[in-house]
Motif scaffolding. Sequence first.
Motif, PDB file in Angstrom:
ATOM      1  N   VAL A   1      40.072  41.643  60.247  1.00 54.72           N
ATOM      2  CA  VAL A   1      38.730  41.091  60.089  1.00 54.72           C
ATOM      3  C   VAL A   1      37.742  42.069  60.698  1.00 54.72           C
ATOM      4  N   ASP A   2      36.740  42.452  59.905  1.00 58.39           N
ATOM      5  CA  ASP A   2      35.679  43.346  60.345  1.00 58.39           C
ATOM      6  C   ASP A   2      34.358  42.652  60.037  1.00 58.39           C
TER       7      ASP A   2
ATOM      8  N   GLU B   1      39.471  43.420  55.759  1.00 62.87           N
ATOM      9  CA  GLU B   1      39.773  44.799  55.354  1.00 62.87           C
ATOM     10  C   GLU B   1      41.281  45.016  55.276  1.00 62.87           C
ATOM     11  N   THR B   2      41.695  45.793  54.301  1.00 54.59           N
ATOM     12  CA  THR B   2      43.109  46.123  54.128  1.00 54.59           C
ATOM     13  C   THR B   2      43.613  46.910  55.326  1.00 54.59           C
ATOM     14  N   GLU B   3      44.835  46.625  55.736  1.00 50.87           N
ATOM     15  CA  GLU B   3      45.454  47.387  56.822  1.00 50.87           C
ATOM     16  C   GLU B   3      46.762  47.995  56.350  1.00 50.87           C
ATOM     17  N   GLN B   4      47.075  49.152  56.862  1.00 49.35           N
ATOM     18  CA  GLN B   4      48.328  49.820  56.529  1.00 49.35           C
ATOM     19  C   GLN B   4      49.494  49.017  57.084  1.00 49.35           C
ATOM     20  N   ARG B   5      50.603  48.979  56.351  1.00 49.85           N
ATOM     21  CA  ARG B   5      51.805  48.245  56.760  1.00 49.85           C
ATOM     22  C   ARG B   5      52.957  49.212  56.945  1.00 49.85           C
ATOM     23  N   PHE B   6      53.880  48.819  57.854  1.00 49.09           N
ATOM     24  CA  PHE B   6      54.956  49.719  58.244  1.00 49.09           C
ATOM     25  C   PHE B   6      56.319  49.049  58.176  1.00 49.09           C
ATOM     26  N   ALA B   7      57.344  49.838  57.885  1.00 47.62           N
ATOM     27  CA  ALA B   7      58.715  49.339  57.790  1.00 47.62           C
ATOM     28  C   ALA B   7      59.158  48.687  59.090  1.00 47.62           C
ATOM     29  N   ALA B   8      58.738  49.228  60.227  1.00 49.87           N
ATOM     30  CA  ALA B   8      59.151  48.689  61.527  1.00 49.87           C
ATOM     31  C   ALA B   8      58.756  47.229  61.697  1.00 49.87           C
ATOM     32  N   ASP B   9      57.688  46.809  61.024  1.00 51.30           N
ATOM     33  CA  ASP B   9      57.225  45.415  61.089  1.00 51.30           C
ATOM     34  C   ASP B   9      57.693  44.620  59.870  1.00 51.30           C
ATOM     35  N   GLY B  10      58.566  45.188  59.056  1.00 49.41           N
ATOM     36  CA  GLY B  10      58.975  44.536  57.816  1.00 49.41           C
ATOM     37  C   GLY B  10      57.820  44.439  56.835  1.00 49.41           C
ATOM     38  N   TYR B  11      56.812  45.307  57.018  1.00 52.44           N
ATOM     39  CA  TYR B  11      55.602  45.355  56.190  1.00 52.44           C
ATOM     40  C   TYR B  11      54.748  44.086  56.316  1.00 52.44           C
ATOM     41  N   PHE B  12      55.039  43.271  57.310  1.00 54.50           N
ATOM     42  CA  PHE B  12      54.258  42.053  57.538  1.00 54.50           C
ATOM     43  C   PHE B  12      52.950  42.394  58.247  1.00 54.50           C
ATOM     44  N   PRO B  13      51.950  41.514  58.133  1.00 55.38           N
ATOM     45  CA  PRO B  13      50.679  41.746  58.831  1.00 55.38           C
ATOM     46  C   PRO B  13      50.905  41.804  60.340  1.00 55.38           C
ATOM     47  N   ARG B  14      50.145  42.628  61.004  1.00 58.42           N
ATOM     48  CA  ARG B  14      50.262  42.768  62.453  1.00 58.42           C
ATOM     49  C   ARG B  14      49.275  41.887  63.209  1.00 58.42           C
ATOM     50  N   HIS B  15      48.254  41.367  62.509  1.00 55.32           N
ATOM     51  CA  HIS B  15      47.195  40.633  63.194  1.00 55.32           C
ATOM     52  C   HIS B  15      47.156  39.150  62.867  1.00 55.32           C
TER      53      HIS B  15
END
Length: 187
Positions: A20-21, A26-40
Amino acid sequence: MLSTYDSQWFESYGGCDGVVDGDTCETEQRFAADGYFPRHMSPRENPFYLDLPFDDVNDPEAFAMRGSVIPWAGQPQYAGSVDDPDVSLMKNRWVQLRNGSRVCYGQIEDAGPGEYHDAAYVFGANDARPANTRYGGAGLDVSPALNGCLGFTELDGDSDRVDWAFVDDSAVPDGPWLRLVTTSGVQ
């Protein structure tokens, strides 16, 4: 923030699928370490979602032809709903997406981009190109989770390309896309 199949998508999903901005999501980059799930945030529906340009509920042309163009429309679990405008034959359907050697799976949760009854592209057998001429001629949009899983270099790029195909539930292999599966209907 909006979905053709869910008038309360933002709330149903669980909030902003990104960062949220101010008053925007806003779109956020996703990563394999998080299973590509949202971090926020913690989604209440599958973050591996996409849209295809066939709105079988709200677009009168697509609704009128869905029984004859959607390949699974005649299957017992769908046949009784073909004429029911409150049921989508597309929502929650699984799709396999491939970008080079990367293969990911997602569920249809919206329609578009830019077109809503492009049966030739969505269901055609002749590798038809999308009818859409906007957004770089996009034939589908993917969620941030699928964007990361597929290894796209841009978050909101309009030059990314994928090969895709519908798959039955039973053909979806284990992966982060099964951690939270969407089962909600049209609302």
